[in-house]
Design a protein around this motif. Structure first.
Motif, short mmCIF file in Angstrom:
data_model
loop_
_atom_site.label_atom_id
_atom_site.label_comp_id
_atom_site.label_asym_id
_atom_site.label_seq_id
_atom_site.Cartn_x
_atom_site.Cartn_y
_atom_site.Cartn_z
N PHE A 1 0.77 -1.24 0.05
CA PHE A 1 -0.03 0.18 -0.02
C PHE A 1 0.88 1.05 0.06
CE2 PHE A 1 -3.43 -2.85 1.92
CZ PHE A 1 -4.17 -2.65 0.74
N ASP A 2 1.91 1.29 0.61
CA ASP A 2 2.92 2.46 0.88
C ASP A 2 3.36 2.58 -0.50
OD1 ASP A 2 2.30 2.69 3.58
OD2 ASP A 2 4.24 1.86 4.06
N ARG A 3 3.97 1.72 -1.14
CA ARG A 3 4.54 1.94 -2.59
C ARG A 3 3.42 2.26 -3.51
NH1 ARG A 3 6.15 -2.35 -4.50
NH2 ARG A 3 5.74 -3.82 -2.79
N CYS A 4 2.30 1.45 -3.69
CA CYS A 4 1.55 1.51 -4.58
C CYS A 4 0.24 2.72 -4.52
CB CYS A 4 0.57 0.26 -4.84
SG CYS A 4 1.99 -0.94 -5.30
N TYR A 5 0.23 3.18 -3.31
CA TYR A 5 -1.09 4.16 -3.31
C TYR A 5 -1.29 5.36 -4.17
CZ TYR A 5 -4.54 6.72 -0.30
OH TYR A 5 -5.65 7.15 0.08
N TYR A 6 -0.36 6.25 -4.09
CA TYR A 6 -0.35 7.24 -4.97
C TYR A 6 -0.16 6.90 -6.56
CZ TYR A 6 -0.33 10.22 -0.86
OH TYR A 6 -0.77 10.54 0.24
N PRO A 7 0.37 6.13 -6.94
CA PRO A 7 0.41 5.51 -8.57
C PRO A 7 -0.89 5.21 -8.73
CG PRO A 7 2.50 4.67 -7.38
CD PRO A 7 1.66 5.37 -6.29
N CYS A 8 -1.65 4.67 -7.87
CA CYS A 8 -3.22 3.87 -8.06
C CYS A 8 -4.24 4.94 -7.75
CB CYS A 8 -3.12 2.59 -7.41
SG CYS A 8 -2.06 1.48 -7.91
N LEU A 9 -3.80 5.80 -6.98
CA LEU A 9 -4.99 6.61 -6.33
C LEU A 9 -5.99 7.23 -7.01
CD1 LEU A 9 -6.21 8.03 -3.79
CD2 LEU A 9 -4.59 10.01 -4.21
N GLU A 10 -5.61 7.71 -8.14
CA GLU A 10 -6.65 8.50 -9.18
C GLU A 10 -7.10 7.44 -10.31
OE1 GLU A 10 -8.24 11.15 -8.63
OE2 GLU A 10 -7.11 11.63 -6.72
N LYS A 11 -6.54 6.21 -10.28
CA LYS A 11 -6.49 5.53 -11.37
C LYS A 11 -7.37 4.24 -11.35
CE LYS A 11 -2.47 7.29 -13.59
NZ LYS A 11 -0.94 7.27 -13.88
N THR A 12 -7.51 3.65 -9.86
CA THR A 12 -8.08 2.47 -9.63
C THR A 12 -9.51 2.72 -8.68
OG1 THR A 12 -6.75 2.38 -7.60
CG2 THR A 12 -5.88 1.25 -9.78
N GLN A 13 -10.04 3.92 -8.88
CA GLN A 13 -11.29 3.95 -8.24
C GLN A 13 -12.33 3.08 -8.64
OE1 GLN A 13 -12.32 8.23 -8.41
NE2 GLN A 13 -10.48 8.92 -7.72
N GLY A 14 -13.14 2.67 -7.75
CA GLY A 14 -14.05 1.68 -7.85
C GLY A 14 -13.64 0.20 -8.20
N LEU A 15 -12.21 -0.19 -7.95
CA LEU A 15 -11.73 -1.32 -8.11
C LEU A 15 -12.18 -2.35 -7.12
CD1 LEU A 15 -9.41 -3.09 -9.64
CD2 LEU A 15 -7.76 -2.70 -7.69
N ARG B 1 -10.50 4.64 -2.62
CA ARG B 1 -12.15 4.59 -3.38
C ARG B 1 -12.30 3.02 -4.08
NH1 ARG B 1 -10.33 9.52 -5.00
NH2 ARG B 1 -10.64 11.14 -3.64
N TRP B 2 -11.52 2.12 -3.48
CA TRP B 2 -11.75 0.59 -4.05
C TRP B 2 -13.25 0.15 -3.45
CZ3 TRP B 2 -6.62 -2.46 -3.45
CH2 TRP B 2 -5.49 -1.84 -4.23
N ARG B 3 -13.63 -0.79 -4.21
CA ARG B 3 -15.13 -1.33 -3.91
C ARG B 3 -14.97 -2.79 -3.39
NH1 ARG B 3 -18.79 -3.61 -7.59
NH2 ARG B 3 -17.10 -2.99 -9.17
N LEU B 4 -15.34 -2.99 -2.03
CA LEU B 4 -15.28 -4.22 -1.30
C LEU B 4 -16.66 -5.01 -1.94
CD1 LEU B 4 -13.90 -6.07 0.79
CD2 LEU B 4 -15.44 -4.83 2.50
#
Length: 156
Positions: free
Chosen positions: A77-91, A118-121
Motif C-alpha cells: 500500500f505504501d508503494r502503490c497508493y499514490y500511483p494507483c490513487l486516481e486510476k483505480t477508483q471503484g476497483l 476508493r476501492w469497492r469491497l
C-alpha cells in the motif's frame, strides 16, 4: 475471443498454513470452468503499481501481526497508493486475514486504506480466527472461486 480479465492476488504467506491458504485462493480462482480470467499471484515484495493498475479485481491476503496487517502488505500500500490513487477508483476487491486473535485491527486498517483509494469491497472479508482449522482452506478456495466467477460474469 474476449480479452481475459485479470484477477490479482497479493498475499503474505510466511508459514506452511498461510501458504496453503493462498494456494487454495489461487486454486479456487483458477477453476477450469472459469475461462476468461487470468489469475496472477504476487507476493508483496514482487507487487508493483503496474500490477494493480492492470487488474480488474484484487484479493489481498494477510496475517494479523500485533493487531495490524502484515508489514509487507502495508509496504504494498505504501508503494502503490499514490500511483494507483486516481486510476483505480471503484476497483473491486476483497481480502482475507489469518488472525490469531480477532482480526479487528487488521480489517479496520485495510478498510481504511482501501476507502482512501476508493476501492469497492465486493464480498465480506474472510477472517480465519484462532487456531488453524482445515475449513480455512475450503473457505479460501471458495473466496477465490467467488471472485473469479463474479469477475468473469461481469457482476463485479
Amino acid at each position: 475471443m474476449p480479452v481475459p480479465k485479470k484477477l490479482l492476488i497479493i498475499a503474505h504467506a510466511p508459514s506452511e498454513n498461510t501458504t496453503r491458504m493462498v494456494d487454495a485462493v489461487v486454486n479456487g480462482a483458477t477453476n477450469p470452468e472459469i475461462t476468461d480470467v487470468d489469475v496472477i499471484f504476487k507476493p508483496p515484495l514482487d507487487t508493483q503499481p503496474e500490477d494493480i493498475l492492470t487488474a480488474q479485481a484484487v484479493i489481498i491476503g494477510t496475517t494479523e501481526n500485533l493487531g495490524y496487517m502484515a508489514g509487507l502488505i502495508k509496504d504494498v500500500f505504501d508503494r502503490c497508493y499514490y500511483p494507483c490513487l486516481e486510476k483505480t477508483q471503484g476497483l473491486p476487491f476483497t481480502f482475507y486475514i489469518r488472525a490469531g486473535h480477532d482480526g479487528t485491527g487488521t480489517r479496520r486498517a485495510i478498510e481504511s486504506i482501501t476507502t482512501g483509494l476508493r476501492w469497492r469491497l465486493v464480498t465480506d472479508p474472510l477472517i480465519c480466527r484462532g487456531e488453524f482449522q482445515e475449513e480455512f482452506i475450503t473457505q479460501c478456495e471458495e473466496l477465490g472461486l467467488t471472485m473469479a466467477a463474479s469477475l468473469e460474469a461481469g457482476i463485479i
